[in-house]
Design a protein around this motif. Structure first.
Motif, PDB file in Angstrom:
ATOM      1  N   GLY A  99       0.797  -1.220   0.000  1.00 36.66           N
ATOM      2  CA  GLY A  99       0.000   0.000   0.000  1.00 36.66           C
ATOM      3  C   GLY A  99       0.829   1.267   0.000  1.00 36.66           C
ATOM      4  N   GLY A 100       2.077   1.208   0.451  1.00 39.35           N
ATOM      5  CA  GLY A 100       2.959   2.365   0.390  1.00 39.35           C
ATOM      6  C   GLY A 100       3.394   2.691  -1.031  1.00 39.35           C
ATOM      7  N   ASP A 101       3.333   1.703  -1.906  1.00 38.30           N
ATOM      8  CA  ASP A 101       3.707   1.903  -3.308  1.00 38.30           C
ATOM      9  C   ASP A 101       2.511   2.315  -4.155  1.00 38.30           C
ATOM     10  OD1 ASP A 101       6.517   1.001  -3.139  1.00 38.30           O
ATOM     11  OD2 ASP A 101       5.571  -0.902  -2.581  1.00 38.30           O
ATOM     12  N   GLU A 103      -1.322   3.842  -3.622  1.00 37.58           N
ATOM     13  CA  GLU A 103      -2.335   4.354  -2.701  1.00 37.58           C
ATOM     14  C   GLU A 103      -3.710   3.760  -2.979  1.00 37.58           C
ATOM     15  OE1 GLU A 103      -3.882   8.547  -4.303  1.00 37.58           O
ATOM     16  OE2 GLU A 103      -1.783   8.551  -3.743  1.00 37.58           O
ATOM     17  N   ASN A 104      -3.925   3.243  -4.177  1.00 39.14           N
ATOM     18  CA  ASN A 104      -5.221   2.652  -4.535  1.00 39.14           C
ATOM     19  C   ASN A 104      -5.210   1.129  -4.502  1.00 39.14           C
ATOM     20  OD1 ASN A 104      -6.456   5.185  -5.004  1.00 39.14           O
ATOM     21  ND2 ASN A 104      -5.497   5.271  -7.018  1.00 39.14           N
ATOM     22  N   THR A 107      -7.983  -3.297  -0.620  1.00 38.64           N
ATOM     23  CA  THR A 107      -7.709  -3.690   0.767  1.00 38.64           C
ATOM     24  C   THR A 107      -7.515  -5.184   0.956  1.00 38.64           C
ATOM     25  OG1 THR A 107     -10.079  -3.743   1.241  1.00 38.64           O
ATOM     26  CG2 THR A 107      -8.886  -1.696   1.740  1.00 38.64           C
ATOM     27  N   ASN A 146      -5.556  -0.288  -8.995  1.00 37.89           N
ATOM     28  CA  ASN A 146      -6.856   0.213  -8.555  1.00 37.89           C
ATOM     29  C   ASN A 146      -7.755  -0.987  -8.307  1.00 37.89           C
ATOM     30  OD1 ASN A 146      -8.252  -0.485 -11.050  1.00 37.89           O
ATOM     31  ND2 ASN A 146      -7.313   1.328 -11.960  1.00 37.89           N
TER      32      ASN A 146
END
Length: 175
Positions: A99-101, A103-104, A107, A146
């Protein structure tokens, strides 16, 4: 939590030591990862030479899981349970994304891994969700994520013969 690759000759004091690799009879250490948690527990993971070698290595921490990419493997250490699962790659380890790489990043994913020719998607519990092979022959990179898809490039004609691809996020199917 502090996690990083260590000098393999560092023999500091560790509460737990794990050995991971492709051959249970191997004893030669190719690399080591040091893990220091907030409770003061010091863990060392020795990656054995039977894991292979690569120009790339990476570690990521998600929840209780430590993902280690090295050689021709991805190793997943459950810090609380003290259990290790290994996944052999189709060629060398390339890159690791979380998730740091992106942002979308949806989850349900914790980490995405690429090798010389494939991409692997892992859940937040360390479960392998899917593997997409044949995305390149000498490197696979991911550039965007995404809820619908992941976009990247695979190198098919080295050096520099990169081709773009997109795969569905839920299955890894090439679009």
């Amino acid at each position: 939590m502090e996690i990083h690759f260590k000098d393999k000759f560092d023999e500091g004091q560790y509460d737990r030591v794990f050995a991971v690799g492709g051959d249970k009879f191997d004893t030669a250490v190719a690399a080591s990862v040091a893990i220091f948690d907030s409770d003061g527990l010091r863990t060392r993971v020795n990656v054995l030479s039977s894991a292979g070698y690569s120009c790339f290595q990476d570690v990521r921490y998600v929840g209780n899981l430590i993902f280690i990419g090295f050689g021709q493997y991805v190793f997943i250490l459950d810090v609380k349970a003290g259990a290790v699962v290994s996944h052999q790659l189709d060629g060398y380890f390339g890159h690791m994304y979380d998730g740091g790489d992106f942002e979308n990043l949806p989850t349900k994913f914790s980490v995405l891994v690429t090798s010389a020719s494939e991409a692997l998607a892992f859940s937040r519990t360390g479960e392998l969700l899917w593997v997409r092979k044949n995305l390149g022959i000498d490197g696979v990179l991911l550039h965007a994520a995404n809820s619908r898809q992941f976009d990247g490039e695979g190198e098919w004609d080295p050096p520099g013969g990169w081709r773009k691809f997109s795969v569905l996020a839920d299955s890894g199917t090439v679009l």
